[in-house]
Motif scaffolding. Structure first.
Motif, mmCIF file in Angstrom:
data_model
loop_
_atom_site.group_PDB
_atom_site.id
_atom_site.type_symbol
_atom_site.label_atom_id
_atom_site.label_comp_id
_atom_site.label_asym_id
_atom_site.label_seq_id
_atom_site.Cartn_x
_atom_site.Cartn_y
_atom_site.Cartn_z
ATOM 1 N N ILE A 86 0.838 -1.205 0.000
ATOM 2 C CA ILE A 86 0.000 0.000 0.000
ATOM 3 C C ILE A 86 0.871 1.252 0.000
ATOM 4 N N MET A 87 1.887 1.270 0.835
ATOM 5 C CA MET A 87 2.797 2.421 0.872
ATOM 6 C C MET A 87 3.501 2.602 -0.470
ATOM 7 N N LEU A 88 3.938 1.498 -1.075
ATOM 8 C CA LEU A 88 4.619 1.571 -2.364
ATOM 9 C C LEU A 88 3.693 2.130 -3.441
ATOM 10 N N MET A 89 2.448 1.640 -3.482
ATOM 11 C CA MET A 89 1.523 2.062 -4.533
ATOM 12 C C MET A 89 1.128 3.526 -4.393
ATOM 13 N N TYR A 90 0.942 3.966 -3.156
ATOM 14 C CA TYR A 90 0.494 5.346 -2.956
ATOM 15 C C TYR A 90 1.647 6.332 -3.133
ATOM 16 N N PHE A 91 2.757 6.035 -2.487
ATOM 17 C CA PHE A 91 3.853 7.006 -2.500
ATOM 18 C C PHE A 91 4.732 6.869 -3.742
ATOM 19 N N GLY A 92 4.714 5.708 -4.381
ATOM 20 C CA GLY A 92 5.502 5.527 -5.589
ATOM 21 C C GLY A 92 4.703 5.729 -6.856
ATOM 22 N N HIS A 93 3.367 5.992 -6.711
ATOM 23 C CA HIS A 93 2.489 6.218 -7.863
ATOM 24 C C HIS A 93 2.619 5.082 -8.871
ATOM 25 N N VAL A 94 2.529 3.847 -8.352
ATOM 26 C CA VAL A 94 2.722 2.667 -9.187
ATOM 27 C C VAL A 94 1.522 2.426 -10.098
ATOM 28 N N ALA A 95 0.335 2.443 -9.547
ATOM 29 C CA ALA A 95 -0.864 2.122 -10.316
ATOM 30 C C ALA A 95 -1.499 3.385 -10.873
ATOM 31 N N GLN A 96 -2.028 3.269 -12.081
ATOM 32 C CA GLN A 96 -2.734 4.402 -12.658
ATOM 33 C C GLN A 96 -3.978 4.718 -11.839
ATOM 34 N N VAL A 98 -5.114 3.578 -8.208
ATOM 35 C CA VAL A 98 -4.808 2.803 -7.010
ATOM 36 C C VAL A 98 -6.092 2.179 -6.476
ATOM 37 N N SER A 99 -6.081 0.874 -6.259
ATOM 38 C CA SER A 99 -7.280 0.156 -5.829
ATOM 39 C C SER A 99 -7.024 -0.556 -4.512
ATOM 40 N N ARG A 100 -7.709 -0.090 -3.487
ATOM 41 C CA ARG A 100 -7.615 -0.773 -2.210
ATOM 42 C C ARG A 100 -8.228 -2.171 -2.285
ATOM 43 N N LEU A 101 -9.255 -2.307 -3.161
ATOM 44 C CA LEU A 101 -9.889 -3.614 -3.331
ATOM 45 C C LEU A 101 -8.899 -4.618 -3.911
ATOM 46 N N PHE A 102 -8.104 -4.196 -4.883
ATOM 47 C CA PHE A 102 -7.098 -5.085 -5.471
ATOM 48 C C PHE A 102 -6.087 -5.526 -4.417
ATOM 49 N N VAL A 103 -5.613 -4.580 -3.615
ATOM 50 C CA VAL A 103 -4.626 -4.913 -2.588
ATOM 51 C C VAL A 103 -5.229 -5.874 -1.569
ATOM 52 N N ALA A 104 -6.479 -5.606 -1.158
ATOM 53 C CA ALA A 104 -7.135 -6.469 -0.170
ATOM 54 C C ALA A 104 -7.324 -7.879 -0.724
ATOM 55 N N MET A 105 -7.774 -7.977 -1.987
ATOM 56 C CA MET A 105 -7.971 -9.296 -2.588
ATOM 57 C C MET A 105 -6.647 -10.021 -2.742
ATOM 58 N N THR A 106 -5.598 -9.292 -3.116
ATOM 59 C CA THR A 106 -4.281 -9.923 -3.223
ATOM 60 C C THR A 106 -3.854 -10.506 -1.881
ATOM 61 N N GLY A 107 -4.056 -9.747 -0.790
ATOM 62 C CA GLY A 107 -3.699 -10.234 0.534
ATOM 63 C C GLY A 107 -4.485 -11.474 0.927
ATOM 64 N N VAL A 108 -5.808 -11.448 0.691
ATOM 65 C CA VAL A 108 -6.654 -12.589 1.062
ATOM 66 C C VAL A 108 -6.273 -13.826 0.252
ATOM 67 N N PHE A 109 -6.147 -13.652 -1.072
ATOM 68 C CA PHE A 109 -5.810 -14.793 -1.924
ATOM 69 C C PHE A 109 -4.408 -15.317 -1.612
ATOM 70 N N ALA A 110 -3.472 -14.413 -1.353
ATOM 71 C CA ALA A 110 -2.108 -14.845 -1.021
ATOM 72 C C ALA A 110 -2.102 -15.665 0.263
ATOM 73 N N PHE A 111 -2.857 -15.220 1.266
ATOM 74 C CA PHE A 111 -2.938 -15.955 2.535
ATOM 75 C C PHE A 111 -3.477 -17.363 2.306
ATOM 76 N N LEU A 112 -4.596 -17.464 1.564
ATOM 77 C CA LEU A 112 -5.212 -18.769 1.323
ATOM 78 C C LEU A 112 -4.318 -19.660 0.469
ATOM 79 N N PHE A 113 -3.741 -19.087 -0.591
ATOM 80 C CA PHE A 113 -2.897 -19.878 -1.486
ATOM 81 C C PHE A 113 -1.639 -20.361 -0.776
ATOM 82 N N LEU A 114 -1.044 -19.487 0.039
ATOM 83 C CA LEU A 114 0.188 -19.857 0.727
ATOM 84 C C LEU A 114 -0.053 -20.963 1.748
ATOM 85 N N ILE A 115 -1.153 -20.868 2.490
ATOM 86 C CA ILE A 115 -1.463 -21.924 3.461
ATOM 87 C C ILE A 115 -1.687 -23.253 2.750
ATOM 88 N N ALA A 116 -2.541 -23.236 1.704
ATOM 89 C CA ALA A 116 -2.838 -24.473 0.983
ATOM 90 C C ALA A 116 -1.592 -24.996 0.274
#
Length: 464
Positions: A86-96, A98-116
């Motif tokens: 989140i800090m990288l995307m906001y302060f580095g102007h990475v995304a045209q 910026v989507s908090r929903l994308f970041v949240a979904m990435t975190g949720v999916f990463a957690f589930l995928f990594l555990i499985a």
């Protein structure tokens, strides 16, 4: 070789989580934003690298840690990674855009995928005994036998015992699993001949001076010495080890998480939120089961059995009816005609071939769907999603001193015994598992139990 493989697997799992979140944000959701774009260098390199840094900073031995411990570590790593992104995307102007929903979904999916993914990878490596660390076991007796049994039951946990050095009696099972290479007097010779660099010391029955002498003899000869103390029955899952002053003494701190009111409140909120989120999936299944039971014999759909709950108070535990309506008479006649079945009933209060069970009831029990109405018990506060097994009053004497542990929390729809063999475990084993759960409770253990419950139910292990 194991660590590069784990890093590669983690990278792949994180990238898959990103891609799924990216697709949903751009095309898959009703609120998709087709113009949303993140450069490939961030998707495939920078963002996965952030995850890998936090995932591997603790160098956790993922094959030797229980599922709940790995869940805790991965959750914290994902949380810190998401905050960094989140800090990288906001302060580095990475995304045209910026989507908090994308970041949240990435975190949720990463957690589930990594555990499985990590669980599957550990199971695969253990099954085929790949990339195992050779260890020498020093010590004997029941503690060595118990340790070897634990390693055998979990595929070795990434360790391969090359042999045993002991002066003590070697139980037959231990000798079958690990060859005896010599006595304690031969220790230096065995280490030199084998070239072993990892030693486990099980000094059961040895006094502190003997343990110190053993460790001092071994430490200069190998890379790692691990002392395995006999702490059976202690709540080691919530323990912390601390050194004091020059390290002559260590403190083992055992926390009672359930003595903290905030944890009880959190556990209650955890139950309510998950029940409400799962209601849209559970209700249609319950309706279909109710119609099937009614069509089967026209009798009542639900059955309320008196069970003992928190504080020793009784409550009606709801289930879908799986037995005939005159079950008490049929049970009495069956036990009178089958003395061997009476012994099983008196020991476990269960029968493997229960004559009272209906055809639809047998299916419901095998799949554990008969317990779905207990969600209502959870919402009422009589039960929890995870907890000790609900018992009847006649079972209390079998719990002995462990009944005090049982009374501390509401019983659960699932729990430690359900994910560790279910009805195939001994009654004494169930009691110990219930006591262990209460003394070691954490939200991570609850999450791990829920995940493992789905796996056990799908495999239909130990249910009748």
């Amino acid at each position: 070789m194991q660590m590069p493989l784990l890093i590669a697997a983690d990278w792949l799992l994180v990238v898959c989580a990103e891609q799924l979140a990216y697709w949903l944000r751009r095309d898959g959701l009703p609120i998709a934003v087709p113009t949303f774009h993140i450069p490939d260098v961030y998707l495939y390199l920078i963002v996965p690298a952030i995850f890998l840094v936090f995932l591997h900073e603790s160098r956790m031995k993922f094959r030797a840690f229980p599922l709940w411990k790995m869940t805790q570590a991965v959750f914290h790593a994902v949380l810190w990674s998401v905050l960094a992104i989140i800090m990288l995307m906001y302060f580095g102007h990475v995304a045209q855009v910026v989507s908090r929903l994308f970041v949240a979904m990435t975190g949720v999916f990463a957690f589930l995928f990594l555990i499985a993914g990590r669980t599957a990878l550990a199971a695969l490596l253990d099954r085929y005994h790949l990339f195992e660390v050779p260890v020498l076991l020093v010590g004997g007796g029941d503690e060595a036998d118990a340790l070897l049994s634990t390693l055998a039951a979990h595929g070795g946990c990434g360790m391969h015992c090359i042999g045993l050095v002991t002066d003590a009696r070697v139980p037959q099972k231990a000798a079958a699993r690990c060859a005896v290479l010599g006595h304690l007097a031969d220790l230096e010779r065995v280490i030199g001949e084998t070239g072993i660099q990892n030693v486990l010391v099980t000094a059961s029955g040895a006094d502190s001076d003997e343990q110190v002498r053993l460790v001092r003899r071994i430490q200069p000869l190998v890379e790692n010495v691990v002392l395995v103390p006999d702490l059976a029955g202690l709540p080691v899952a919530n323990s912390e080890i601390e050194g004091i002053l020059e390290g002559r003494h260590i403190f083992l701190r055992f926390r009672n998480n359930l003595a903290r009111r905030k944890n009880l409140v959190f556990k209650r909120l955890f139950d309510i939120v998950l029940c409400l989120l799962g209601a849209p999936l559970v209700l249609p299944v319950c309706l279909a089961i109710a119609l099937a039971i009614k069509h089967d014999d026209g009798g009542p759909v639900f059955f309320a059995h008196r069970r003992v709950g928190q504080g020793g108070k009784e409550f009606p535990c709801y289930k879908f009816r799986t037995m005939v309506t005159d079950g008490d008479r049929i049970l009495a006649d069956y036990l009178a005609a089958h003395p061997e079945a009476r012994k099983d009933w008196e020991n476990d209060f269960k029968l493997k071939d229960d004559p009272r069970v209906t055809k639809i009831g047998a299916f419901l029990r095998k799949t554990s769907l008969d317990e779905l109405p207990q969600v209502w018990n959870v919402l009422k506060g009589d039960m929890s999603l995870v907890g000790p097994r609900p018992i009847i009053r006649a079972e209390i004497p079998k719990y002995g001193e462990h009944f005090a542990d049982f009374c501390l929390v509401p019983p659960g729809i699932t729990g430690m015994w359900q994910v560790n063999g279910r009805s195939d475990t001994t009654y004494e084993g169930r009691v110990r598992m219930d006591s262990w759960y209460v003394r070691n409770w954490s939200v991570w253990i609850d999450l791990a139990c829920l995940v493992r419950t789905f796996a056990v139910v799908l495999r239909r292990e130990g249910a009748y």
